[in-house]
Design an enzyme around this catalytic site. Structure first.
Site, PDB file in Angstrom:
ATOM      1  N   HIS A   1      -3.448   0.979   8.106  1.00  0.00           N
ATOM      2  CA  HIS A   1      -1.964   1.561   8.090  1.00  0.00           C
ATOM      3  C   HIS A   1      -2.012   2.664   7.277  1.00  0.00           C
ATOM      4  O   HIS A   1      -1.513   3.812   7.501  1.00  0.00           O
ATOM      5  CB  HIS A   1      -0.916   0.671   7.509  1.00  0.00           C
ATOM      6  CG  HIS A   1       0.415   0.905   7.293  1.00  0.00           C
ATOM      7  ND1 HIS A   1       1.482   0.399   8.171  1.00  0.00           N
ATOM      8  CD2 HIS A   1       0.884   1.967   6.660  1.00  0.00           C
ATOM      9  CE1 HIS A   1       2.427   1.034   7.805  1.00  0.00           C
ATOM     10  NE2 HIS A   1       2.302   1.798   6.766  1.00  0.00           N
ATOM     11  N   GLU A   2      -2.593   2.555   5.878  1.00  0.00           N
ATOM     12  CA  GLU A   2      -2.539   3.669   4.925  1.00  0.00           C
ATOM     13  C   GLU A   2      -3.360   5.042   5.340  1.00  0.00           C
ATOM     14  O   GLU A   2      -3.104   6.156   5.045  1.00  0.00           O
ATOM     15  CB  GLU A   2      -3.044   3.108   3.415  1.00  0.00           C
ATOM     16  CG  GLU A   2      -2.144   2.007   2.744  1.00  0.00           C
ATOM     17  CD  GLU A   2      -0.516   2.294   3.118  1.00  0.00           C
ATOM     18  OE1 GLU A   2      -0.172   3.595   2.960  1.00  0.00           O
ATOM     19  OE2 GLU A   2       0.178   1.388   3.300  1.00  0.00           O
TER      20      GLU A   2
ATOM     21  N   HIS B   1      -1.762   7.113   7.539  1.00  0.00           N
ATOM     22  CA  HIS B   1      -0.888   8.003   6.904  1.00  0.00           C
ATOM     23  C   HIS B   1      -1.553   9.541   6.516  1.00  0.00           C
ATOM     24  O   HIS B   1      -0.949  10.604   6.498  1.00  0.00           O
ATOM     25  CB  HIS B   1      -0.263   7.511   5.610  1.00  0.00           C
ATOM     26  CG  HIS B   1       0.954   6.544   5.747  1.00  0.00           C
ATOM     27  ND1 HIS B   1       2.269   7.120   6.495  1.00  0.00           N
ATOM     28  CD2 HIS B   1       1.031   5.455   5.536  1.00  0.00           C
ATOM     29  CE1 HIS B   1       2.849   6.119   6.253  1.00  0.00           C
ATOM     30  NE2 HIS B   1       2.565   5.085   5.941  1.00  0.00           N
TER      31      HIS B   1
ATOM     32  N   GLN C   1       3.280   9.800   1.590  1.00  0.00           N
ATOM     33  CA  GLN C   1       4.559   9.259   1.497  1.00  0.00           C
ATOM     34  C   GLN C   1       5.284   9.709   0.008  1.00  0.00           C
ATOM     35  O   GLN C   1       6.341   9.363   0.065  1.00  0.00           O
ATOM     36  CB  GLN C   1       4.271   7.750   1.346  1.00  0.00           C
ATOM     37  CG  GLN C   1       3.885   7.205   2.772  1.00  0.00           C
ATOM     38  CD  GLN C   1       3.653   5.558   2.597  1.00  0.00           C
ATOM     39  OE1 GLN C   1       2.752   5.297   2.282  1.00  0.00           O
ATOM     40  NE2 GLN C   1       4.637   5.050   2.955  1.00  0.00           N
TER      41      GLN C   1
ATOM     42  N   GLY D   1       0.791  -1.151   0.092  1.00  0.00           N
ATOM     43  CA  GLY D   1      -0.053   0.169   0.071  1.00  0.00           C
ATOM     44  C   GLY D   1       0.961   1.271  -0.104  1.00  0.00           C
ATOM     45  O   GLY D   1       1.877   1.179   0.368  1.00  0.00           O
TER      46      GLY D   1
ATOM     47  N   CYS E   1       6.939  -0.099   6.835  1.00  0.00           N
ATOM     48  CA  CYS E   1       6.479   0.858   6.027  1.00  0.00           C
ATOM     49  C   CYS E   1       7.673   1.509   5.102  1.00  0.00           C
ATOM     50  O   CYS E   1       8.530   1.684   5.666  1.00  0.00           O
ATOM     51  CB  CYS E   1       5.947   2.106   6.980  1.00  0.00           C
ATOM     52  SG  CYS E   1       5.463   3.513   6.243  1.00  0.00           S
ATOM     53  N   LEU E   2       7.334   1.542   3.871  1.00  0.00           N
ATOM     54  CA  LEU E   2       8.383   2.394   2.915  1.00  0.00           C
ATOM     55  C   LEU E   2       8.820   3.520   3.457  1.00  0.00           C
ATOM     56  O   LEU E   2      10.152   3.867   3.340  1.00  0.00           O
ATOM     57  CB  LEU E   2       7.650   2.486   1.755  1.00  0.00           C
ATOM     58  CG  LEU E   2       7.301   1.156   0.795  1.00  0.00           C
ATOM     59  CD1 LEU E   2       6.754   1.614  -0.451  1.00  0.00           C
ATOM     60  CD2 LEU E   2       8.507   0.355   0.546  1.00  0.00           C
TER      61      LEU E   2
HETATM   62 NI    NI Z   1       3.295   3.065   5.778  1.00  0.00          NI
END
Ligand code: NI
Length: 161
Positions: free
Chosen positions: A131-132, A135, A51, A46, A89-90
């Protein structure tokens, strides 16, 4: 399409509350496509617009069999149960930790055509949705760890800033 630069821990945009999208125009379409390409290259299941430095309420989720879902202005309207899954997480590279979340969620959002959609997921994909969406409100998964676990990653986080 273009690969966008990922914002990492310490970047202020990750801590902002992203703004709702009122107009789904070609710019938003391009953003969605660029996010998809970026996720494809960087890995992950995701990605949220903050991000890639865009403080707007749009996320993408790779559902596997059903392909990639683009959700605009997503809101969790129902949540049930409890699940503990390891997350990464990226934007927080190298850190993985167990997070407690709802085990199933229903999300209301708009798709790229501006149609209202409702998505219900459980397990891994429910975790990804939460999670997304986090963000979009300026939260990272590391904010949801227990104090003991946060202490364990404190030095790693310091090195990242
Ligand atoms: Ni993330």
């Amino acid at each position: 399409m273009a690969i966008l630069q990922l914002k990492k821990y310490g970047s202020p945009v990750l801590r902002e509350k992203a703004v709702p999208i009122n107009n789904i125009d070609t710019e938003i379409e391009k953003l969605a496509n660029d996010m998809i390409e970026t996720m494809y290259v960087e890995g992950g299941v995701g990605l949220a617009a903050p991000q890639v430095g865009i403080s707007k309420r749009i996320i993408i989720i790779d559902t596997g069999e059903k392909g990639i879902m683009v959700l605009i202005n997503p809101v969790i309207i129902k949540r049930e149960g409890e699940i503990k899954e390891e997350e990464g997480c990226l934007s927080v590279p190298g850190i993985y930790s167990i997070v407690r979340r709802s085990s199933s969620v229903t999300v209301e959002a708009l798709d790229l055509k501006g149609n209202k959609v409702q998505v219900s997921q459980e397990g891994f994909l429910a975790v990804a949705l939460q999670h997304e969406i986090d963000h979009l409100d300026g939260y990272l998964f590391i904010d949801r760890l227990s104090p003991a676990k946060r202490l364990m990653i404190k030095d790693q986080l310091k090195e990242m800033k």
